[in-house]
Design an enzyme around this catalytic site. Structure first.
Site, PDB file in Angstrom:
ATOM      1  N   GLU A   1      60.848  65.325  -1.689  1.00 12.21           N
ATOM      2  CA  GLU A   1      60.126  64.577  -2.723  1.00 12.21           C
ATOM      3  C   GLU A   1      58.609  64.670  -2.544  1.00 12.21           C
ATOM      4  OE1 GLU A   1      62.745  63.406  -1.095  1.00 12.21           O
ATOM      5  OE2 GLU A   1      64.219  62.722  -2.564  1.00 12.21           O
TER       6      GLU A   1
ATOM      7  N   PHE B   1      72.345  49.146  -0.929  1.00 19.66           N
ATOM      8  CA  PHE B   1      72.250  50.518  -0.452  1.00 19.66           C
ATOM      9  C   PHE B   1      71.150  51.261  -1.218  1.00 19.66           C
ATOM     10  CE2 PHE B   1      73.601  55.032  -0.700  1.00 19.66           C
ATOM     11  CZ  PHE B   1      73.380  55.341   0.631  1.00 19.66           C
ATOM     12  N   GLN B   2      70.262  51.866  -0.486  1.00 23.08           N
ATOM     13  CA  GLN B   2      69.125  52.630  -1.034  1.00 23.08           C
ATOM     14  C   GLN B   2      68.237  51.805  -1.956  1.00 23.08           C
ATOM     15  OE1 GLN B   2      70.553  56.499  -2.443  1.00 23.08           O
ATOM     16  NE2 GLN B   2      70.297  57.269  -0.361  1.00 23.08           N
TER      17      GLN B   2
ATOM     18  N   LYS C   1      69.244  51.421 -12.484  1.00 19.53           N
ATOM     19  CA  LYS C   1      70.331  52.296 -12.922  1.00 19.53           C
ATOM     20  C   LYS C   1      70.974  51.768 -14.205  1.00 19.53           C
ATOM     21  CE  LYS C   1      74.021  55.148 -11.164  1.00 19.53           C
ATOM     22  NZ  LYS C   1      74.890  55.510 -10.028  1.00 19.53           N
TER      23      LYS C   1
ATOM     24  N   MET D   1      41.355  72.084  13.287  1.00 23.69           N
ATOM     25  CA  MET D   1      40.280  71.114  13.097  1.00 23.69           C
ATOM     26  C   MET D   1      40.293  70.049  14.197  1.00 23.69           C
ATOM     27  SD  MET D   1      37.640  70.431  11.503  1.00 23.69           S
ATOM     28  CE  MET D   1      37.408  70.989   9.823  1.00 23.69           C
TER      29      MET D   1
HETATM   30  C1  LIG Z   1      49.552  64.582   7.426  1.00 23.24           C
HETATM   31  C2  LIG Z   1      48.399  64.742   8.335  1.00 23.24           C
HETATM   32  N1  LIG Z   1      48.547  64.553   9.656  1.00 23.24           N
HETATM   33  C3  LIG Z   1      47.496  64.723  10.491  1.00 23.24           C
HETATM   34  C4  LIG Z   1      46.263  65.071   9.997  1.00 23.24           C
HETATM   35  C5  LIG Z   1      45.086  65.231  10.940  1.00 23.24           C
HETATM   36  N2  LIG Z   1      44.587  66.619  10.918  1.00 23.24           N
HETATM   37  C6  LIG Z   1      43.537  66.982  10.179  1.00 23.24           C
HETATM   38  S1  LIG Z   1      43.202  68.609  10.287  1.00 23.24           S
HETATM   39  C7  LIG Z   1      44.430  68.838  11.393  1.00 23.24           C
HETATM   40  C8  LIG Z   1      44.717  70.198  11.975  1.00 23.24           C
HETATM   41  C9  LIG Z   1      45.188  71.165  10.965  1.00 23.24           C
HETATM   42  O1  LIG Z   1      45.659  72.306  11.640  1.00 23.24           O
HETATM   43  P1  LIG Z   1      46.141  73.559  10.834  1.00 23.24           P
HETATM   44  O2  LIG Z   1      47.058  73.150   9.739  1.00 23.24           O
HETATM   45  O3  LIG Z   1      46.649  74.585  11.749  1.00 23.24           O
HETATM   46  O4  LIG Z   1      44.819  74.065  10.095  1.00 23.24           O
HETATM   47  P2  LIG Z   1      43.421  74.569  10.738  1.00 23.24           P
HETATM   48  O5  LIG Z   1      42.557  73.382  10.964  1.00 23.24           O
HETATM   49  O6  LIG Z   1      43.745  75.290  11.990  1.00 23.24           O
HETATM   50  O7  LIG Z   1      42.881  75.457   9.680  1.00 23.24           O
HETATM   51  C10 LIG Z   1      45.105  67.650  11.650  1.00 23.24           C
HETATM   52  C11 LIG Z   1      46.234  67.508  12.583  1.00 23.24           C
HETATM   53  C12 LIG Z   1      46.157  65.222   8.603  1.00 23.24           C
HETATM   54  N3  LIG Z   1      45.000  65.519   8.022  1.00 23.24           N
HETATM   55  N4  LIG Z   1      47.228  65.074   7.793  1.00 23.24           N
END
Ligand SMILES: Cc1ncc(C[n+]2csc(CCOP(=O)(O)OP(=O)(O)O)c2C)c(N)n1
Lengths: 581, 186
Positions: free
Chosen positions: A68, A130-131, A180, A493
């Site tokens: 979803e 349920f749900q 529903k 990042m």
């Molecule tokens: C759902 C979610 N969880 C955690 C984060 C924190 N976060 C921001 S950037 C990042 C790293 C992303 O790594 P990658 O997808 O390999 O991309 P890159 O930065 O290497 O291009 C994380 C964990 C987020 N933005 N969204």
């Protein structure tokens, strides 16, 4: 005496309605609103609606995503590229809760998506059936509006309101929860679009006095700067922005979601604002004597340290959402109106000018940034492949005209910095939420919305694996999207922050990854992996030429940082241009 | 500087509107000192009266966020001198404690309170007024054997001349306003 059915016929003629089930009425409402594509996932409570979808498949196409969350992101991207509201279906309970990230994402980025969730039978509500989940309560802080339908005759009016609210004013997601029994029972169906709600008026009369004062302020400015946000694209004011900038000679910088509102490469384009934005745009914000902020909300990623933000400038804020005005930055003139209407009114009032000395300041800083950051990033001569060179190459090959989708992290910031957008509305990215996993399903939604356009997604190896199951949707519907996995084997990042602010202690950011090419082949998606610079141009061309979907994994420099950077807590004038770990 | 503000909201009768409003305050860590919901003078329009302590800047921010809610018709923010307001309190006190001398007569007279019920065990006293007045009475009754005490939220009437109806008419007029451009997203 009339029989019951004769009586019903008479009633129908009188009210000009038809006796149909709530489920069918829902689909008819959607058709009335011009909907032809829905993203969703079925389940027990929403089965009556899915059953009816079969009867309407020539009018409404349903895209079955693999989760979803994927449906929610796809519907948002579809809305962003088509200008029509997205529609997303999910069942009660887990189906509804799986939407929440997608709803919040659409909310923070002001995208109109109508979410339809099913709910358990009305007599069971409140009993932990349920749900059953309280999706109205759960979604309340992240929707523009939500409502529950328990009786079929309430359905048409509620759906009409939902579309009206989602698409007008500052757009946003709405959620309608339908029990529903309301799907199964019959109603006398008649549909009227909504265009008025007493408590909600998106048409704000123009604040002409404020616009006149703004014009005077603009005509007297010496170092003015325009900050353009998503509001420009939402109100369709790109032409007016261009005209306004060209007449006044004022440079234009853009927020992440404002990118593509003003052509890259234009002599007045000051580029990208914020944490990883352009050096000139950020530092000169603090030199400007006038800031004209249009359809943007001074997010903390844009302003850096607020205490040291734009202290030399007077600020004019053109913004449709009054709650955004004076929220983060106190402004001198507030114009609480639609961007396009204001600009149209403002253009005749401003003087034709040019600011050669001021533009020169931008060019001087652009040169510094080019030498220190852009050149080594986009035209490296040795070493591992850089994100910037890949993105610039795709930018050149597509002439800046593709729809570009990103995930979140370094890949996203690199796209914002190095793709040279020429077509308004051609960037689909997760701004306010920064939702990893957005990229893949968003690419699916964007391509389904704009099959005439090349859709290229840049995704990190981390984010790709958050919604990787949507490869199944690509397979199922043969969606010809191009996926570029920028694989640095790190949550890039976060690793960059660990490098810069946590003494290089790489806690839980190094990735053990699967073979992405093998995974793609499991989904019958042609794929290739490259790690050498010499193969780059050739593989990108092959990908762009492919008729169907294509996955290109590019193994890039593992420990590269995105620069420049306005470090957390720093002012926009304190930009880190180079960093040696 | 923090100060007491009364926020009066006129809303449609939409389920959940109260939660939407309180979420705005809880997100900003603003405590609600009192809250009262009732009908208003306009048919079908609900009225909510909230009392909060916060800064002038913050109260403006949250008021704008409340005004933005689809089912909110109009939000007014007032300082205490701009409104006429009252709270009501009920006290249940041991009859024995109040019967010595003529304490009860004295209390009722000096505090403009009212006796609602008397039984051999307890008396119920009502007091309408401002918070400090009610607190004063509370202090006086405490030593007499206070069994229960309850105070309502604030209700307020604004001194401004322009009434909700006028705003509703303005909103209707504003709705007549249609820009040349068609409503479009993107
Ligand atoms: C759902 C979610 N969880 C955690 C984060 C924190 N976060 C921001 S950037 C990042 C790293 C992303 O790594 P990658 O997808 O390999 O991309 P890159 O930065 O290497 O291009 C994380 C964990 C987020 N933005 N969204």
């Amino acid at each position: 005496m009339m029989t019951d059915s004769e009586m019903m016929q008479v009633n129908e003629q009188v009210s000009n309605g038809e006796n149909i089930t709530g489920a069918e009425a829902l689909l008819r409402c959607l058709i009335e609103e011009g909907v032809d594509t829905i993203f969703g996932y079925p389940g027990g409570a929403i089965m009556p609606v899915y059953d009816k979808l079969l009867d309407y498949q020539d009018k409404i196409k349903h895209i079955l995503t693999r989760h979803e969350q994927g449906a929610a992101h796809a519907a948002q991207a579809y809305a962003m590229v088509t200008g029509k509201p997205g529609v997303c279906f999910a069942t009660s309970g887990p189906g509804a809760t799986n939407l929440v990230t997608g709803i919040a994402n659409a909310y923070l980025d002001s995208v109109p998506v109508v979410f339809i969730t099913a709910q358990v039978v009305s007599t069971l509500i409140g009993s932990d059936a349920f749900q059953e989940t309280d999706i109205l309560g759960i979604s309340m802080p992240v929707v523009k509006w939500n409502a529950q339908v328990k009786k079929p005759q309430e359905l048409p009016e509620t759906i009409a309101k939902a579309f009206y609210i989602a698409t007008t004013g500052r757009p946003g997601p709405v959620l309608i929860d339908i029990t529903k029994d309301a799907q199964i029972e019959k109603l006398n169906f008649k549909y009227r679009k909504c265009n008025y709600l007493r408590s909600y008026n998106p048409h704000i009369p123009l604040h002409r006095r404020e616009i006149e004062s703004a014009a005077i302020m603009i005509n007297h400015a010496e170092k003015p700067l325009i900050l353009a946000g998503h509001g420009i694209l939402i109100s369709g004011a790109e032409k007016e922005l261009l005209q306004f900038a060209e007449k006044t000679g004022i440079p234009v910088a853009m927020t992440l979601l404002g990118l593509s509102a003003f052509p890259s490469g234009h002599r007045l384009c000051a580029g990208f604002l914020g944490m990883h934005g352009n050096y000139a745009a950020n530092t000169l914000t603090n030199e400007a004597d006038l800031i004209i902020a249009i359809g943007m909300r001074f997010d903390d990623r844009v302003t850096g340290n607020l205490k040291k933000y734009a202290k030399n400038a007077r600020i004019i804020h053109i913004e449709i959402d009054e709650a955004e005005i004076n929220k983060n930055v106190i402004v001198d003139i507030e114009i609480n109106n639609d961007a396009k209407e204001v600009l149209t009114e403002l253009i005749p009032l401003v003087e034709k000018k040019s600011y050669e000395y001021w533009i020169r300041e931008f060019r001087i800083r652009d040169k510094v940034e080019y030498d220190k950051v852009i050149k080594p990033e986009t035209r490296p001569e040795a070493g591992k492949i850089k994100m910037g060179e890949v993105i610039r190459m795709v930018s050149d090959l597509t002439k800046g005209d593709a729809i570009i989708v990103t995930d979140v992290g370094q890949n996203q910031m690199a796209v914002a910095r190095y793709y040279e957008f020429t077509a308004p509305g051609s960037l689909v990215t997760s701004g306010g939420m920064g939702t990893m996993g957005f990229g893949l399903p968003a690419a699916v939604g964007a391509k389904i919305g704009r099959s005439d356009k090349q859709v290229v997604a840049f995704i990190g190896d981390g984010g790709f694996q958050m919604t990787i199951q949507e490869l199944g949707t690509i397979l199922h519907y043969k969606v010809p999207v191009k996926l570029i996995i920028l694989n640095n084997s790190f949550l890039g990042m976060v690793r960059q922050w660990q490098d810069m602010f946590f003494e290089k202690r790489y806690a839980s950011t190094e990735m053990v990854n699967p073979d992405f090419v093998t995974i793609a082949s499991g989904y019958s998606i042609p794929a290739r992996s490259v790690s050498e610079r010499k193969d780059l141009a050739d593989s990108l061309t092959e990908m762009l030429k492919a008729e169907g979907p294509y996955l290109l994994e590019i193994k890039i420099d593992k420990e590269a940082n995105v620069l420049p950077m306005v470090e957390p807590g720093a002012s926009v004038s304190e930009v880190t241009l180079t960093y040696k770990s | 500087m923090k100060q007491e503000y009364t926020i009066s909201l006129f809303t449609e009768d939409h389920i959940g509107i109260l939660s939407q409003i309180t979420i705005i305050l809880t997100r900003r860590q603003i405590n609600i000192e009192s809250i009262t919901a009732s009908e208003s003078a306009v048919k079908g329009v609900q009225m909510l009266t909230l009392v909060v302590r916060t800064t002038a800047e913050m109260v403006q921010k949250v008021a704008r966020q409340m005004q933005k809610l689809v089912d909110v018709l109009k939000v007014f923010v007032h300082t205490s001198d701009e409104i006429i307001y009252q709270e009501i309190a009920l006290f249940k006190v041991k009859t024995k404690g109040l019967m010595s001398g003529n304490i009860i007569d004295h209390i009722v007279r000096t505090h403009y309170a009212r006796i609602l019920e008397v039984s051999p065990e307890y008396m119920v006293i009502e007091k309408t007024g401002h918070k400090t007045e009610i607190n004063n009475l509370l202090h006086e009754l405490e030593p007499c054997g206070l069994l229960q005490f309850v105070r309502s939220g604030r209700i307020a009437i604004t001194k401004q001349v322009k009434e909700l109806n006028a705003y509703l008419e303005e909103m209707d007029e504003a709705h007549q306003y249609k820009p040349d451009k068609i409503e479009a997203f993107n």
